[in-house]
Design an enzyme around this catalytic site. Structure first.
Site, PDB file in Angstrom:
ATOM      1  CD  GLU A  69      -1.018   0.608   3.673  1.00 36.28           C
ATOM      2  OE1 GLU A  69      -1.564   1.714   3.480  1.00 36.28           O
ATOM      3  OE2 GLU A  69      -1.073  -0.002   4.755  1.00 36.28           O
ATOM      4  CE  LYS A 104      -6.720   7.179   5.663  1.00 35.05           C
ATOM      5  NZ  LYS A 104      -7.061   7.518   7.050  1.00 35.05           N
ATOM      6  CB  VAL A 122      -5.632  -1.780   4.436  1.00 36.42           C
ATOM      7  CG1 VAL A 122      -6.085  -3.240   4.342  1.00 36.42           C
ATOM      8  CG2 VAL A 122      -4.300  -1.693   5.171  1.00 36.42           C
ATOM      9  CG  ASP A 154     -13.260   6.437  13.163  1.00 35.43           C
ATOM     10  OD1 ASP A 154     -13.168   5.668  12.177  1.00 35.43           O
ATOM     11  OD2 ASP A 154     -12.458   7.362  13.358  1.00 35.43           O
ATOM     12  CB  SER A 186     -10.820   1.207   9.470  1.00 32.31           C
ATOM     13  OG  SER A 186     -10.179   1.171   8.217  1.00 32.31           O
ATOM     14  CB  ALA A 187     -13.588   1.765   4.652  1.00 26.78           C
ATOM     15  CG  ASP A 188      -8.365  -0.621   6.227  1.00 25.53           C
ATOM     16  OD1 ASP A 188      -8.601   0.018   5.182  1.00 25.53           O
ATOM     17  OD2 ASP A 188      -7.352  -0.442   6.939  1.00 25.53           O
ATOM     18  CE  LYS A 198       1.189   2.139  14.752  1.00 23.95           C
ATOM     19  NZ  LYS A 198       1.144   2.309  13.305  1.00 23.95           N
TER      20      LYS A 198
END
Ligand code: PSU
Ligand code: MN
Length: 320
Positions: free
Chosen positions: A38, A99, A119, A151, A153-155, A172
């Protein structure tokens, strides 16, 4: 008659604004192993010049393990699968690189912008090019306090739908790792502990959260991936590969840096796509570069394992 003409849900390859670097295209045609990388980690995850050093070295680690690297980015509104030194520099130094996750891709393409892929974004582009294995540092996940902020992540959504295996050092603890694991379970995403019984917490080998499945060899992982996709069980797989013990960080040092960074983000009201880059930047600054060092080491370690898995997977896919 071109029956695809009226089916907008069906990508017609020649119509995709995508350039596959020659060595990558050749490897893909011959069924040789390729590993995607990425670019958000370069543009929004690490400072210069460590980011460009990382970007170069991670490619060489993949080569040393018998696979072809393909760093993915969006340049001038075209998806680049495999970028050259000039574009690596651009990703590493320009402040005007967007991004790009799933949501952003159509906008950055239609506006002919430059963008680094997350990602999720990288998985989409890799799948379009026919790449099944991807190495990174850490995946996005459910943020702490997500029950209020929403919140996530769209990952994680991408892992649920796109056929790419992601080798990472876990996530993390800027994230809520328990909720991240729950989300992946709901979405049907296998999480494999690579030579570990625990989901790794990026900077440290352990999170206290057990994984259901441990695998100890690249061949074992490749067999599972091959069967999953043969069955038409679409979606990705998280291969969680802990940071090598010698580079693992003291939990107290890293946890207090993370707490501090999260507190600052709240104070400043930082949200949305800016939150993760802000936290990553502040953690590096607060630890005086110590966390960056660990971050680099775990990326190389992931590249090595991804290269080995890609090799085994290509053998299985080439079997008659
Ligand atoms: N976590 C890291 N390093 C990173 C990222 C996450 O330890 O560089 C990047 C990846 O590109 C990941 C993205 O896909 O942040 C997630 O951003 P968000 O939380 O906005 O979905
Ligand atoms: Mn988010």
């Amino acid at each position: 008659m071109n029956f695809q003409k009226h089916r907008e849900d069906f990508p017609v390859r020649s119509e995709i604004p995508m350039d596959i670097r020659e060595e990558v295209a050749e490897a893909l045609e011959k069924g040789k192993p390729v590993v995607a990388l990425e670019s958000t980690i370069i543009s929004h995850g690490m400072p210069y010049p460590e980011n460009i050093e990382m970007a170069r070295k991670v490619e060489s680690v993949i080569r040393e393990n018998g696979a072809t690297p393909a760093t993915i980015a969006i340049i001038g509104g075209r998806i680049k699968v495999g970028i050259d030194e000039k574009h690596l520099e651009l990703m590493a130094t320009s402040r005007e690189v967007e991004k790009a996750s799933r949501r952003d891709i159509p906008v950055v393409l239609s506006r002919k912008m430059n963008a680094a892929t997350t990602v999720a974004g990288t998985m989409i582009c890799a799948a379009l090019a026919g790449i099944r294995v991807f190495a990174t540092g850490g995946i996005g996940g459910v943020h702490r306090g997500a029950e209020k902020s929403f919140d996530i992540s769209a990952d994680l959504q991408e892992l649920a739908r796109t056929d790419v295996a992601v080798v990472s050092a876990g996530a993390k603890s800027i994230l809520d790792l328990e909720l991240t694991m729950e989300y992946l379970e709901t979405m049907g995403v296998p999480v494999i502990g690579y030579r570990t019984d625990q989901f790794p917490a990026f900077f440290s080998r352990e999170s206290g959260i057990d994984v259901l499945y441990r695998m100890d060899s690249p061949a074992e992982v490749a067999r599972m991936l091959h069967i999953k996709w043969k069955l038409g069980l679409h979606g990705g797989v998280v291969i969680a590969n802990p940071i090598p013990a010698e580079y693992s960080m003291d939990r107290r040092v890293i946890d207090s840096a993370i707490e501090k960074a999260i507190g600052e983000a709240e104070e400043k009201g930082i949200r949305g796509k800016n939150l993760t880059p802000f936290l990553l930047k502040r953690i590096t600054e607060i630890t005086g570069g110590l966390s960056l060092e660990a971050n680099l080491k775990l990326v190389y370690n992931n590249a090595e394992v991804a290269g080995q898995i890609a090799l085994k997977l290509s053998e299985l896919r080439n079997e008659k």
